[in-house]
Design an enzyme around this catalytic site. Structure first.
Site, PDB file in Angstrom:
ATOM      1  N   ARG A 147      48.356  52.659  39.342  1.00 44.70           N
ATOM      2  CA  ARG A 147      47.001  53.199  39.172  1.00 44.70           C
ATOM      3  C   ARG A 147      46.654  54.169  40.311  1.00 44.70           C
ATOM      4  NH1 ARG A 147      41.503  51.976  38.004  1.00 44.70           N
ATOM      5  NH2 ARG A 147      40.514  53.939  38.510  1.00 44.70           N
ATOM      6  N   TYR A 150      47.389  58.684  41.174  1.00 43.11           N
ATOM      7  CA  TYR A 150      46.474  59.820  41.013  1.00 43.11           C
ATOM      8  C   TYR A 150      45.650  60.015  42.285  1.00 43.11           C
ATOM      9  CZ  TYR A 150      42.179  62.107  39.277  1.00 43.11           C
ATOM     10  OH  TYR A 150      41.089  62.921  39.105  1.00 43.11           O
ATOM     11  N   CYS A 152      46.366  59.091  45.231  1.00 39.85           N
ATOM     12  CA  CYS A 152      47.251  59.519  46.303  1.00 39.85           C
ATOM     13  C   CYS A 152      47.578  61.020  46.181  1.00 39.85           C
ATOM     14  CB  CYS A 152      48.514  58.675  46.175  1.00 39.85           C
ATOM     15  SG  CYS A 152      49.534  58.720  47.579  1.00 39.85           S
ATOM     16  N   LYS A 154      45.715  63.303  44.692  1.00 46.54           N
ATOM     17  CA  LYS A 154      44.495  64.047  45.024  1.00 46.54           C
ATOM     18  C   LYS A 154      44.263  64.032  46.535  1.00 46.54           C
ATOM     19  CE  LYS A 154      42.360  65.441  41.179  1.00 46.54           C
ATOM     20  NZ  LYS A 154      42.243  66.874  40.899  1.00 46.54           N
ATOM     21  N   ALA A 201      33.344  56.663  26.936  1.00 43.01           N
ATOM     22  CA  ALA A 201      33.808  57.115  25.611  1.00 43.01           C
ATOM     23  C   ALA A 201      34.342  55.935  24.793  1.00 43.01           C
ATOM     24  CB  ALA A 201      34.874  58.192  25.768  1.00 43.01           C
ATOM     25  N   ASP A 300      42.032  47.863  40.007  1.00 46.06           N
ATOM     26  CA  ASP A 300      40.774  48.590  39.810  1.00 46.06           C
ATOM     27  C   ASP A 300      40.077  48.916  41.130  1.00 46.06           C
ATOM     28  OD1 ASP A 300      38.813  49.807  38.363  1.00 46.06           O
ATOM     29  OD2 ASP A 300      37.967  47.977  37.512  1.00 46.06           O
TER      30      ASP A 300
HETATM   31  C1  UGA Z   1      38.147  57.343  36.276  1.00 41.94           C
HETATM   32  C2  UGA Z   1      39.167  58.211  37.008  1.00 41.94           C
HETATM   33  O1  UGA Z   1      40.276  57.462  37.368  1.00 41.94           O
HETATM   34  C3  UGA Z   1      38.588  58.849  38.250  1.00 41.94           C
HETATM   35  O2  UGA Z   1      39.514  59.737  38.806  1.00 41.94           O
HETATM   36  C4  UGA Z   1      37.357  59.623  37.899  1.00 41.94           C
HETATM   37  O3  UGA Z   1      36.803  60.184  39.075  1.00 41.94           O
HETATM   38  C5  UGA Z   1      36.365  58.681  37.262  1.00 41.94           C
HETATM   39  O4  UGA Z   1      36.946  58.086  36.089  1.00 41.94           O
HETATM   40  C6  UGA Z   1      35.137  59.445  36.882  1.00 41.94           C
HETATM   41  O5  UGA Z   1      34.755  59.445  35.715  1.00 41.94           O
HETATM   42  O6  UGA Z   1      34.567  60.058  37.785  1.00 41.94           O
HETATM   43  P1  UGA Z   1      37.263  54.866  36.406  1.00 41.94           P
HETATM   44  O7  UGA Z   1      35.821  54.845  36.772  1.00 41.94           O
HETATM   45  O8  UGA Z   1      38.049  53.681  36.844  1.00 41.94           O
HETATM   46  O9  UGA Z   1      37.916  56.171  37.016  1.00 41.94           O
HETATM   47  O10 UGA Z   1      37.408  55.040  34.829  1.00 41.94           O
HETATM   48  P2  UGA Z   1      37.080  54.151  33.561  1.00 41.94           P
HETATM   49  O11 UGA Z   1      38.300  54.142  32.722  1.00 41.94           O
HETATM   50  O12 UGA Z   1      35.856  54.669  32.930  1.00 41.94           O
HETATM   51  O13 UGA Z   1      36.842  52.657  34.093  1.00 41.94           O
HETATM   52  C7  UGA Z   1      35.623  52.216  34.633  1.00 41.94           C
HETATM   53  C8  UGA Z   1      35.614  50.699  34.625  1.00 41.94           C
HETATM   54  O14 UGA Z   1      35.458  50.222  33.284  1.00 41.94           O
HETATM   55  C9  UGA Z   1      36.866  50.007  35.147  1.00 41.94           C
HETATM   56  O15 UGA Z   1      36.477  48.821  35.784  1.00 41.94           O
HETATM   57  C10 UGA Z   1      37.636  49.661  33.871  1.00 41.94           C
HETATM   58  O16 UGA Z   1      38.508  48.568  34.038  1.00 41.94           O
HETATM   59  C11 UGA Z   1      36.507  49.330  32.938  1.00 41.94           C
HETATM   60  N1  UGA Z   1      36.728  49.534  31.481  1.00 41.94           N
HETATM   61  C12 UGA Z   1      37.271  50.690  31.017  1.00 41.94           C
HETATM   62  C13 UGA Z   1      36.297  48.544  30.589  1.00 41.94           C
HETATM   63  O17 UGA Z   1      35.811  47.463  30.988  1.00 41.94           O
HETATM   64  N2  UGA Z   1      36.421  48.767  29.250  1.00 41.94           N
HETATM   65  C14 UGA Z   1      36.956  49.916  28.755  1.00 41.94           C
HETATM   66  O18 UGA Z   1      37.033  50.044  27.492  1.00 41.94           O
HETATM   67  C15 UGA Z   1      37.389  50.904  29.657  1.00 41.94           C
END
Ligand code: UGA
Length: 341
Positions: A147, A150, A152, A154, A201, A300
């Site tokens: 995970r 990315y 790293c 950046k 999304a 995470d």
């Molecule tokens: C992502 C990218 O990795 C970052 O580089 C970026 O800056 C960031 O989005 C952003 O939008 O700015 P992250 O926030 O981890 O990071 O992306 P998500 O996939 O939206 O996850 C957010 C949280 O929701 C995490 O805890 C994930 O485990 C959780 N999640 C995700 C759920 O509980 N259900 C889902 O269906 C998807």
């Protein structure tokens, strides 16, 4: 001002162009693989369709004719870091480095999009650390947890830019976005097999297509969400760069007051959805294990709150609270899609 936007047809690029087009002083050239998100205003910019990995020197030419270059090219989706880590480094580091070198050669100002992901974790204990561009440590997990590849990549790009800047080779601004959300984010999935976009999304897709909202490991981690219109206002200030305030600076863009656990976000989105369509959503939420959801190598970010004092100094503050941010987002999607459930 000649503005060149690489990755112009993504979520941030498309919303940024829409906003900048309100100001005739910007003459915009955009480059991307496709134009699906900018179709409605494509004729108001110079759009060049192409692949950054195979562009035959065209980018260099456009950079030489531009006043400011905005590099949005990235794979910013956690599933990609796990499924195609090498591709992620190639795009997010190697290709972006080429753009940096072109800007150095032509002495052009570069606005490089990085990520809040460079901060990594607070230490994994949900402590309410506020991430500051100048002083915060960048804490990543072990190598086997892909995970972090990315983050790293950046981080290395940022460190190189910093070094080039210090040696006087380039004038740059690094932007670290903290979970922007709004119209055109990622993509929707009709069926679960259709892909794995980021949480907002995913949740919108589940609401529209009648599935439970999946909470990875119970959705106990936190995020702060910023509405895209607040984000584009901040980016414009950075483009304008009054008094050179953003020269060789790293800038967080986010909404520290819009913090939520992912579990609470899912419930808020269900409430908002029911309120907007006036019907009950019967599928609810469901806990899933990160291994089943992402596969091996996921770890995470537990919590990330931005310090936004650099932008506050120029009068910027987020206008949309958490509820309004997601209400606006859901209303956009409900206007453009008919819910199936
Ligand atoms: C992502 C990218 O990795 C970052 O580089 C970026 O800056 C960031 O989005 C952003 O939008 O700015 P992250 O926030 O981890 O990071 O992306 P998500 O996939 O939206 O996850 C957010 C949280 O929701 C995490 O805890 C994930 O485990 C959780 N999640 C995700 C759920 O509980 N259900 C889902 O269906 C998807």
């Amino acid at each position: 001002m000649n503005v060149f936007i690489l990755g112009c047809s993504g979520f941030i690029g498309s919303n940024l162009i829409k906003y900048l087009l309100n100001y005739p002083k910007y003459i915009i050239t955009g480059f991307d693989k496709n134009d699906s998100k900018i179709n409605e205003f494509k004729d108001q910019i110079k759009f060049i369709q192409g692949d950054i990995q195979n562009e035959n020197g065209l980018i260099k030419e456009i950079i030489s004719d531009s006043d400011v270059i905005i590099d949005l090219i990235a794979h910013a989706n956690p599933i990609k870091y796990i499924e195609t880590p090498i591709e992620v480094v190639d795009l997010n580091f190697s290709q972006n480095l080429n753009i940096i070198k072109n800007c150095i050669d032509h002495k052009k100002r570069l606005i490089q999009f990085s990520s809040c992901e460079v901060y990594g974790m607070t230490g994994g204990d949900h402590s309410p650390v506020i991430f500051n561009e100048e002083n915060s440590n960048l804490i990543l997990g072990p190598i086997k947890n892909q995970r972090w590849i990315y983050s790293c990549a950046k981080q290395l790009l940022e460190r190189l830019l910093y070094a080039y800047g210090k040696s006087g080779s380039i004038n740059y601004t690094i932007i670290r976005p903290f979970n922007f959300v709004g119209p055109k984010i990622d993509f929707l999935i009709k069926n679960e097999e259709d892909g794995c976009p980021r949480a907002p999304a995913q949740f919108i897709s589940s609401l529209l297509y009648g599935r439970s909202l999946k909470l990875v490991d119970g959705g106990k981690n936190y995020r702060t969400y910023l509405y895209i219109d607040d984000a584009t206002r901040a980016i414009k200030l950075i483009i304008d760069n009054k008094n050179g305030l953003f020269n060789n600076e790293i800038i967080n863009i986010g909404a520290p007051n819009n913090e939520t656990r992912i579990e609470d976000l899912a419930n808020l989105m269900i409430d908002l959805y029911q309120d907007i369509i006036g019907k009950n959503f019967k599928h609810g939420v469901e806990n899933v294990d990160n291994l089943d959801f992402y596969g091996e190598g996921y770890e995470d970010c537990d919590r990330r709150i931005p310090d936004i004092s650099k932008l506050e100094k120029v009068g910027w503050v987020p206008k949309y609270n958490l509820k309004e941010t997601f209400r606006q987002t859901l209303e956009y999607y409900l206007k453009n899609n008919t819910p199936l459930n």
